[in-house]
Write an enzyme that holds these catalytic residues in place. Structure first.
Site, PDB file in Angstrom:
ATOM      1  CE  LYS A 123     -18.957 -38.800  32.465  1.00 35.64           C
ATOM      2  NZ  LYS A 123     -19.515 -37.631  31.796  1.00 35.64           N
ATOM      3  CE  LYS A 202      -3.071 -42.178  40.084  1.00 35.35           C
ATOM      4  NZ  LYS A 202      -3.906 -41.257  40.819  1.00 35.35           N
ATOM      5  CE  LYS A 205      -3.864 -51.056  51.065  1.00 35.15           C
ATOM      6  NZ  LYS A 205      -4.123 -50.268  52.278  1.00 35.15           N
TER       7      LYS A 205
END
Ligand code: SF4
Length: 337
Positions: A123, A202, A205
């Protein structure tokens, strides 16, 4: 005056899904009468995150080309080509990398976010620990755009920093070499529908939550059965609130079943409609909405020369423009031809 030129592209990491279609491709199709569109298949960009490559890349390039054509891109109006077939992109990327200060890249919030999403940095970690390919992909993107002297690039909000970087590179090049070689392309912000994946996240794949443009009607029906809904509506008799609680099925109804959306929301809220029935209805609407693309795909699969022809024509045109630009660039930089 001729049409304004647009450059856009997709990475062939997979066949195209509904998120790609609603988020970009549909918009390119709508713009192709008004603009001269360069629709790139960005295979070198795949390597920025998959540096060992992907085994079936050539098949995927073909599938993406079929998706472009099936969705309605017309090779008579639009230049479809594979990025690595026009090697001049790499040369311009190299030359741009010589004049791009590293802080411009390190500061880029989109690259940072992507590196975090890919788990390449923590992060709060500095972005300097990633490969140059990923750090520098906005420079390659600038080369992709500027080599065609594109006037605009259709983007979502999150891509605006990339276009700003492209504009900065164009400005810096023109200033350093004292010639207006490159225009500063505009970000063509277009309102596009953001479609969630089957699980509400979202669509991607890697999440296994996608509906492909090439899915059969049965694939679509089976996938929609697994789609998440309002988590507080467990039984038909529970009142739902699909808008407020972000029911993914409802988000799809709003695009593919506009005439019934209002009624569905009312019935859902009044516990008159169950999720199983609601999703069944959605599946049928979606099967119908994607029928033209599916039919066109079948037609193209029967006539594979259509794909070769579109790529052959597109590459020829792209190469010609890219070569002319590079000749100009080498001239102003005093480089050998
Ligand atoms: S009934 Fe339809 S809109 Fe309401 S929560 Fe279930 S799937 Fe979503």
């Amino acid at each position: 005056m001729g049409k304004k030129r647009i450059l856009s592209g997709m990475r062939p990491t997979d066949k195209l899904h509904l998120g790609n279609y609603e988020g970009a491709l549909k918009n390119w199709v709508a713009l192709q009468d008004e603009y001269e569109i360069f629709a790139m298949i960005a295979d070198w960009h795949v390597l920025t995150t998959e540096h060992l490559g992907i085994p079936n890349l050539n098949d995927l390039i073909r599938e993406v080309t079929i998706d472009y054509l099936a969705a309605g891109l017309d090779p008579k109006k639009c230049t479809i080509f594979v990025q690595s077939d026009v090697k001049e992109h790499a040369e311009l990327h190299l030359l741009f990398s010589m004049i791009t200060p590293t802080p411009w890249l390190i500061r880029n919030p989109t690259v940072k976010e992507q590196a975090r999403d890919l788990g390449l940095i923590e992060k709060d970690e500095e972005i300097t620990s990633i490969n140059y390919g990923l750090l520098g992909y906005p420079v390659l993107q600038a080369a992709d755009i500027l080599i065609y002297k594109a006037d605009a690039v259709p983007v979502g909000e999150d891509q605006v920093p990339h276009i700003e970087l492209t504009r900065q590179i164009a400005r810096r090049f023109n200033y350093l070499y004292r010639k207006e070689v490159f225009p500063e392309p505009e970000a063509l912000l277009t309102k596009v529908a953001r479609l969630p994946g089957l699980d509400g996240k979202k669509m991607s794949k890697s999440q296994g939550n996608v509906i492909y443009l090439s899915d059969s009607p049965n694939d679509i029906r089976e996938k929609i059965k697994t789609m998440f809904t309002d988590p507080l509506k467990v039984y038909r008799t529970d009142p739902g609130d699909p808008e407020v609680r972000g029911c993914p099925a409802f988000a799809y109804h709003k695009i593919y079943n506009t005439s019934e959306t209002e009624q569905i929301e009312a019935d859902c809220k009044q516990a008159k409609l169950g999720c199983v029935d609601c999703k069944q209805l959605l599946a049928e609407r979606l099967v119908e909405a994607l029928r033209p693309i599916r039919d066109k795909r079948t037609e193209i699969k029967r006539e594979p020369w259509l794909v070769d022809e579109a790529l052959r024509k597109g590459t020829k045109k792209a190469k010609k423009i890219a070569r002319d630009t590079m000749n100009e660039v080498r001239d102003v930089m005093g480089l050998r031809h």
